[in-house]
Motif scaffolding. Sequence first.
Motif, PDB file in Angstrom:
ATOM      1  N   ALA A  25      85.157  22.112  45.326  1.00  0.00           N
ATOM      2  CA  ALA A  25      84.337  22.586  44.208  1.00  0.00           C
ATOM      3  C   ALA A  25      84.001  24.064  44.379  1.00  0.00           C
ATOM      4  CB  ALA A  25      83.066  21.750  44.097  1.00  0.00           C
ATOM      5  N   LEU A  26      83.682  24.477  45.610  1.00  0.00           N
ATOM      6  CA  LEU A  26      83.399  25.894  45.869  1.00  0.00           C
ATOM      7  C   LEU A  26      84.638  26.760  45.647  1.00  0.00           C
ATOM      8  CD1 LEU A  26      81.167  25.694  49.059  1.00  0.00           C
ATOM      9  CD2 LEU A  26      80.475  26.479  46.799  1.00  0.00           C
ATOM     10  N   LEU A  27      85.783  26.293  46.143  1.00  0.00           N
ATOM     11  CA  LEU A  27      87.014  27.059  45.968  1.00  0.00           C
ATOM     12  C   LEU A  27      87.405  27.163  44.500  1.00  0.00           C
ATOM     13  CD1 LEU A  27      89.117  25.734  48.962  1.00  0.00           C
ATOM     14  CD2 LEU A  27      88.129  28.016  48.695  1.00  0.00           C
ATOM     15  N   PHE A  28      87.255  26.083  43.747  1.00  0.00           N
ATOM     16  CA  PHE A  28      87.562  26.104  42.324  1.00  0.00           C
ATOM     17  C   PHE A  28      86.658  27.096  41.597  1.00  0.00           C
ATOM     18  CE2 PHE A  28      86.718  24.561  38.005  1.00  0.00           C
ATOM     19  CZ  PHE A  28      88.000  24.651  37.481  1.00  0.00           C
ATOM     20  N   THR A  29      85.371  27.062  41.910  1.00  0.00           N
ATOM     21  CA  THR A  29      84.425  27.973  41.268  1.00  0.00           C
ATOM     22  C   THR A  29      84.743  29.419  41.618  1.00  0.00           C
ATOM     23  OG1 THR A  29      82.737  26.258  41.363  1.00  0.00           O
ATOM     24  CG2 THR A  29      81.976  28.508  40.985  1.00  0.00           C
ATOM     25  N   ALA A  30      85.074  29.681  42.873  1.00  0.00           N
ATOM     26  CA  ALA A  30      85.431  31.038  43.273  1.00  0.00           C
ATOM     27  C   ALA A  30      86.695  31.501  42.543  1.00  0.00           C
ATOM     28  CB  ALA A  30      85.640  31.103  44.783  1.00  0.00           C
ATOM     29  N   PHE A  31      87.673  30.622  42.402  1.00  0.00           N
ATOM     30  CA  PHE A  31      88.908  30.979  41.703  1.00  0.00           C
ATOM     31  C   PHE A  31      88.629  31.284  40.232  1.00  0.00           C
ATOM     32  CE2 PHE A  31      92.575  29.785  39.136  1.00  0.00           C
ATOM     33  CZ  PHE A  31      93.551  30.611  39.691  1.00  0.00           C
ATOM     34  N   VAL A  32      87.842  30.423  39.588  1.00  0.00           N
ATOM     35  CA  VAL A  32      87.527  30.625  38.173  1.00  0.00           C
ATOM     36  C   VAL A  32      86.755  31.930  37.986  1.00  0.00           C
ATOM     37  CG1 VAL A  32      86.157  29.712  36.251  1.00  0.00           C
ATOM     38  CG2 VAL A  32      87.652  28.200  37.536  1.00  0.00           C
ATOM     39  N   ASN A  33      85.783  32.192  38.856  1.00  0.00           N
ATOM     40  CA  ASN A  33      84.997  33.419  38.733  1.00  0.00           C
ATOM     41  C   ASN A  33      85.831  34.667  39.012  1.00  0.00           C
ATOM     42  OD1 ASN A  33      82.637  32.181  37.945  1.00  0.00           O
ATOM     43  ND2 ASN A  33      81.866  31.979  40.025  1.00  0.00           N
ATOM     44  N   ALA A  34      86.785  34.574  39.923  1.00  0.00           N
ATOM     45  CA  ALA A  34      87.622  35.730  40.229  1.00  0.00           C
ATOM     46  C   ALA A  34      88.595  36.041  39.095  1.00  0.00           C
ATOM     47  CB  ALA A  34      88.394  35.486  41.524  1.00  0.00           C
ATOM     48  N   ASN A  35      88.981  35.034  38.333  1.00  0.00           N
ATOM     49  CA  ASN A  35      89.968  35.219  37.270  1.00  0.00           C
ATOM     50  C   ASN A  35      89.374  35.107  35.863  1.00  0.00           C
ATOM     51  OD1 ASN A  35      92.432  35.470  38.909  1.00  0.00           O
ATOM     52  ND2 ASN A  35      91.835  33.435  39.583  1.00  0.00           N
ATOM     53  N   ARG A  36      88.092  35.244  35.735  1.00  0.00           N
ATOM     54  CA  ARG A  36      87.465  35.114  34.424  1.00  0.00           C
ATOM     55  C   ARG A  36      87.555  36.423  33.650  1.00  0.00           C
ATOM     56  NH1 ARG A  36      82.493  37.660  34.463  1.00  0.00           N
ATOM     57  NH2 ARG A  36      81.710  38.068  36.541  1.00  0.00           N
ATOM     58  N   ASP A  37      87.311  36.330  32.375  1.00  0.00           N
ATOM     59  CA  ASP A  37      87.219  37.514  31.524  1.00  0.00           C
ATOM     60  C   ASP A  37      85.959  38.272  31.938  1.00  0.00           C
ATOM     61  OD1 ASP A  37      87.305  39.397  29.542  1.00  0.00           O
ATOM     62  OD2 ASP A  37      86.875  37.999  27.897  1.00  0.00           O
ATOM     63  N   PRO A  38      86.062  39.566  32.221  1.00  0.00           N
ATOM     64  CA  PRO A  38      84.883  40.309  32.680  1.00  0.00           C
ATOM     65  C   PRO A  38      83.723  40.293  31.684  1.00  0.00           C
ATOM     66  CG  PRO A  38      86.865  41.612  32.989  1.00  0.00           C
ATOM     67  CD  PRO A  38      87.265  40.398  32.231  1.00  0.00           C
ATOM     68  N   LYS A  39      84.004  40.030  30.432  1.00  0.00           N
ATOM     69  CA  LYS A  39      82.943  40.006  29.428  1.00  0.00           C
ATOM     70  C   LYS A  39      82.182  38.682  29.401  1.00  0.00           C
ATOM     71  CE  LYS A  39      85.685  43.084  26.637  1.00  0.00           C
ATOM     72  NZ  LYS A  39      86.702  43.119  25.605  1.00  0.00           N
ATOM     73  N   LYS A  40      82.718  37.662  30.046  1.00  0.00           N
ATOM     74  CA  LYS A  40      82.077  36.340  30.039  1.00  0.00           C
ATOM     75  C   LYS A  40      81.243  36.164  31.309  1.00  0.00           C
ATOM     76  CE  LYS A  40      85.397  34.106  27.083  1.00  0.00           C
ATOM     77  NZ  LYS A  40      86.268  32.978  26.885  1.00  0.00           N
ATOM     78  N   PRO A  41      80.199  35.336  31.230  1.00  0.00           N
ATOM     79  CA  PRO A  41      79.354  35.126  32.418  1.00  0.00           C
ATOM     80  C   PRO A  41      80.094  34.323  33.488  1.00  0.00           C
ATOM     81  CG  PRO A  41      78.666  33.676  30.657  1.00  0.00           C
ATOM     82  CD  PRO A  41      79.712  34.595  30.075  1.00  0.00           C
ATOM     83  N   ALA A  42      79.655  34.513  34.717  1.00  0.00           N
ATOM     84  CA  ALA A  42      80.265  33.790  35.836  1.00  0.00           C
ATOM     85  C   ALA A  42      79.850  32.321  35.810  1.00  0.00           C
ATOM     86  CB  ALA A  42      79.838  34.416  37.158  1.00  0.00           C
ATOM     87  N   MET A  43      80.740  31.488  36.298  1.00  0.00           N
ATOM     88  CA  MET A  43      80.462  30.052  36.414  1.00  0.00           C
ATOM     89  C   MET A  43      79.444  29.856  37.545  1.00  0.00           C
ATOM     90  SD  MET A  43      83.383  27.243  37.150  1.00  0.00           S
ATOM     91  CE  MET A  43      83.095  25.525  37.096  1.00  0.00           C
ATOM     92  N   PRO A  44      78.424  29.021  37.357  1.00  0.00           N
ATOM     93  CA  PRO A  44      77.439  28.830  38.429  1.00  0.00           C
ATOM     94  C   PRO A  44      78.051  28.096  39.619  1.00  0.00           C
ATOM     95  CG  PRO A  44      76.995  27.321  36.630  1.00  0.00           C
ATOM     96  CD  PRO A  44      78.109  28.233  36.171  1.00  0.00           C
ATOM     97  N   TRP A  45      77.533  28.392  40.804  1.00  0.00           N
ATOM     98  CA  TRP A  45      78.024  27.734  42.009  1.00  0.00           C
ATOM     99  C   TRP A  45      77.604  26.272  42.004  1.00  0.00           C
ATOM    100  CZ3 TRP A  45      81.626  30.019  44.673  1.00  0.00           C
ATOM    101  CH2 TRP A  45      81.733  31.398  44.625  1.00  0.00           C
ATOM    102  N   PRO A  46      78.483  25.377  42.438  1.00  0.00           N
ATOM    103  CA  PRO A  46      78.163  23.939  42.395  1.00  0.00           C
ATOM    104  C   PRO A  46      77.151  23.558  43.471  1.00  0.00           C
ATOM    105  CG  PRO A  46      80.274  24.274  43.462  1.00  0.00           C
ATOM    106  CD  PRO A  46      79.835  25.624  42.959  1.00  0.00           C
ATOM    107  N   GLU A  47      76.412  22.518  43.171  1.00  0.00           N
ATOM    108  CA  GLU A  47      75.482  21.946  44.143  1.00  0.00           C
ATOM    109  C   GLU A  47      76.267  21.041  45.087  1.00  0.00           C
ATOM    110  OE1 GLU A  47      72.156  22.468  44.456  1.00  0.00           O
ATOM    111  OE2 GLU A  47      72.339  23.973  42.882  1.00  0.00           O
ATOM    112  N   PRO A  48      75.871  20.971  46.348  1.00  0.00           N
ATOM    113  CA  PRO A  48      76.561  20.047  47.257  1.00  0.00           C
ATOM    114  C   PRO A  48      76.300  18.603  46.858  1.00  0.00           C
ATOM    115  CG  PRO A  48      74.793  21.214  48.396  1.00  0.00           C
ATOM    116  CD  PRO A  48      74.854  21.758  47.012  1.00  0.00           C
ATOM    117  N   GLY A  49      77.238  17.746  47.192  1.00  0.00           N
ATOM    118  CA  GLY A  49      77.115  16.332  46.866  1.00  0.00           C
ATOM    119  C   GLY A  49      76.034  15.652  47.681  1.00  0.00           C
ATOM    120  N   TRP A  50      75.639  14.484  47.231  1.00  0.00           N
ATOM    121  CA  TRP A  50      74.599  13.714  47.906  1.00  0.00           C
ATOM    122  C   TRP A  50      75.104  13.176  49.232  1.00  0.00           C
ATOM    123  CZ3 TRP A  50      74.008   8.679  49.561  1.00  0.00           C
ATOM    124  CH2 TRP A  50      72.708   8.302  49.897  1.00  0.00           C
TER     125      TRP A  50
END
Length: 93
Positions: A31-56
């Motif tokens: 989940a962290l790696l996916f979020t980092a990948f999405v944030n690194a490749n996002r449109d600079p005009k769009k907000p960053a994806m929030p970091w995921p919470e760890p699982g229970w």
Amino acid sequence: MPPDSATARAHSGHAWQALDYAAADTRDLLALLFTAFVNANRDPKKPAMPWPEPGWRPGDPTPEETAAEAERNRAKARAAYAHITAQVLPETG
């Protein structure tokens, strides 16, 4: 006794074994790696994806326990505010 024996699991209060913890850690890492990948490749005009919470994990509070604790804290804060207000403004209390 080995840490994943039935006796050790019964003593700890849950049935999670080492493999279950490893799977949960892997899910959190993906989940962290996916979020980092999405944030690194996002449109600079769009907000960053929030970091995921760890699982229970066993030992973590459940959402019901967390909500109940938050409500108790709100009730304490309201009572403290009413107490202070009654001391400072006697006509309101």
